[in-house]
Every structure is written in structure tokens, then in C-alpha cells.
Design an enzyme around this catalytic site. Sequence first.
Site, PDB file in Angstrom:
ATOM      1  N   TYR A  22       1.021  -1.208   0.154  1.00  0.00           N
ATOM      2  CA  TYR A  22      -0.023  -0.052  -0.107  1.00  0.00           C
ATOM      3  C   TYR A  22       0.848   1.276   0.158  1.00  0.00           C
ATOM      4  O   TYR A  22       1.596   1.459   0.757  1.00  0.00           O
ATOM      5  CB  TYR A  22      -0.891  -0.229   1.249  1.00  0.00           C
ATOM      6  CG  TYR A  22      -2.148  -1.200   1.053  1.00  0.00           C
ATOM      7  CD1 TYR A  22      -2.261  -1.786   0.059  1.00  0.00           C
ATOM      8  CD2 TYR A  22      -2.795  -1.314   2.441  1.00  0.00           C
ATOM      9  CE1 TYR A  22      -3.363  -2.643   0.165  1.00  0.00           C
ATOM     10  CE2 TYR A  22      -3.854  -2.091   2.483  1.00  0.00           C
ATOM     11  CZ  TYR A  22      -4.275  -2.754   1.377  1.00  0.00           C
ATOM     12  OH  TYR A  22      -5.329  -3.782   1.258  1.00  0.00           O
ATOM     13  N   PHE A  34     -14.750  -3.344  -0.479  1.00  0.00           N
ATOM     14  CA  PHE A  34     -15.773  -2.662  -1.313  1.00  0.00           C
ATOM     15  C   PHE A  34     -17.056  -2.779  -0.649  1.00  0.00           C
ATOM     16  O   PHE A  34     -18.334  -3.267  -1.089  1.00  0.00           O
ATOM     17  CB  PHE A  34     -15.977  -2.961  -2.848  1.00  0.00           C
ATOM     18  CG  PHE A  34     -14.714  -2.745  -3.558  1.00  0.00           C
ATOM     19  CD1 PHE A  34     -14.127  -1.554  -3.553  1.00  0.00           C
ATOM     20  CD2 PHE A  34     -14.078  -4.030  -4.369  1.00  0.00           C
ATOM     21  CE1 PHE A  34     -12.983  -1.574  -4.283  1.00  0.00           C
ATOM     22  CE2 PHE A  34     -13.262  -3.669  -5.298  1.00  0.00           C
ATOM     23  CZ  PHE A  34     -12.816  -2.434  -5.183  1.00  0.00           C
ATOM     24  N   LEU A  51     -19.157  -0.621   0.592  1.00  0.00           N
ATOM     25  CA  LEU A  51     -20.106   0.383   0.081  1.00  0.00           C
ATOM     26  C   LEU A  51     -20.345   0.675  -1.293  1.00  0.00           C
ATOM     27  O   LEU A  51     -21.145   1.524  -1.771  1.00  0.00           O
ATOM     28  CB  LEU A  51     -19.723   1.923   0.773  1.00  0.00           C
ATOM     29  CG  LEU A  51     -19.810   1.828   2.394  1.00  0.00           C
ATOM     30  CD1 LEU A  51     -19.346   3.031   2.963  1.00  0.00           C
ATOM     31  CD2 LEU A  51     -21.189   1.313   2.982  1.00  0.00           C
TER      32      LEU A  51
END
Length: 302
Positions: A63, A216, A218
Site C-alpha cells: 500500500y 468494497f 459500500l
Amino acid sequence: MPETQQSLAVGTLADHVVNRVGFGAMQLGERGQRGPLDQDTAVAVLRRAVELGVTHIDTAEFYGAGVVNTLIRTALHPYPEDLVLVSKVGADHRDGRLVVAQQPAQLRASVEDNLRSLGVEQVAVVNLRRVDGPPGLVATGDQRVDLDAQLAELVALRDEGKIGAIGLSSVTVDQLRQALPAGIACVQNLYNMLDRAAEPLLAAGHGHGVAFVPFFPLRSVLPGVPNVTEHPAVRAAATALGRTPAQIGLAWLLAHDPSILLIPGTSSVAHLDENVAAAQVRLDPATMAALDAAASPPSEAR
């Protein structure tokens, strides 16, 4: 669904008791319209998460090309005793881009990188990110590695004490069942109120101590499927309860299955406060029924 709506404020991740709303740190390393997030803001978000009672932070060395782990260490080291750090392996940064890294030796190297950047002797949980198909990276050539070979390396790392538990990400029901004898703490797959393709995978973990951590939570990646926060049933519930649509979408996940742990990500302290407060939202049976009807659970797991 739990016997009482969201009565379970805490859940289990490996041998750890964690608050069911955690924090996904990926966005702290992403570039926005104004460039990368400044360090002070990122540190403030992480420290606020701990202040709010977050005990589960999800990260990965890849990340932000290592930036996110560095931010976590800067903000929170020495770490609170109840904080569970979860990382992910299966990809790496090379020449400025994200690439597949599925070979057992690469998984081991990634774990070592996480240990160094986070400043820990053990990562509590390490998720193996499979890349058998979209969305995202897809393995080709010698990166198409047998799952058992990967699990053997992760089990060895667990036996050495470098990781506490093994998780899986982006897997099928069959892959979860194949991996269960190795001891699986959690599964991360795409899942939300409108995209329930992983429902059979969620069910397959029941009885095995497998937490389910949806990514994911939402929004959907299916063409033509609206974001959860845009659905009329969600907006109606938000208005009726005086909550935000995002809180309703997260609250539905918590109420839907007690094995679900959430890691919504944000780079905003205000949004973080809203996300954590979703654990306090109570959805009555009529509201749950309306939200359940928003999408029919598919028959095949993603």
C-alpha cells in the site's frame, strides 16, 4: 442474522477479540486530486481511530509502496496491547508499479518487509491475496502458483512466529475449503449489500472460526450497479434514522452476519468518526427487510 440487531459489538479475529468496526489503511497511501495525503493528516486519522476504540487495522507493505506501514509505525508505535495489525501479501512494487508476487519466496520476503516497516516481531494476521482473476492484478506464467505451496510457506512462517495467523483474500469457496486444514483466521472478499456474490463463501466459514472481512463494503464493481449509498432503500433508512447512507450500508453488514468484521477506509477524521459510529446504528426488522430486498443473493461465490 444475529439474535439481536448488532448486539455483538466485538468479534473474533484469530485468537483476538476486536471491535467489529476496524480501519482499512490503504487510502492513506493513495494519491488524490491534490496529491498524496500529508503525513500529519494521516497520523491524525490513525491516532483518532485508536482513540475511538478501533482495535483492528488492515494494511499491506505494498500500500503506497511502503508509505502506509511507515505512517502506522510513526503514528502508533509502540502499539497498544489490544491493537491487531493485519497485513497482506501477494503483490509488490517494482519499478514504480504494482506487480504480482505469488511465489512462496516472494510471500516470505513480503512478510519480512512488513515486520521491518511496522517495527514488530510478529504480524498478527497475514492475508494471502490470490490473483486468479479480476478485479485488479491477474497472475500469469510462473506467478500462477498452487495454493498448497503458498499455504505451506505461510504455515512455516507461522511456526517460526513471524505471523500469528493466516488469512485469505479474493478466494473461492473451494479454495477456502482447501485451505481450512492449514487454519484460516479470516477471508477478505468483495461483498456489500448490493453485491452478494460471496454469500456462499461467507456461509462456508461458519463453524470454522473464520471471520469475514468485506472489501468494497459500500460500492459494487459490477457495471450498472449503483453504490450502496445511492440506493433508494439506503437513503430512505438514513433519513428515517437520522444517519448517513454510509452508516446504513455498514450497519447492514454488521447486522447481516456476526462473523463480519469491517475495515472501512478513509483519509478524513470526520468520515472516520461516522464509520465507527455505524456500530451504534440499530436497524429494526422492517428496515432490515427493506434493505435485504435491495439485492437478491446470487448462487455462486465470487
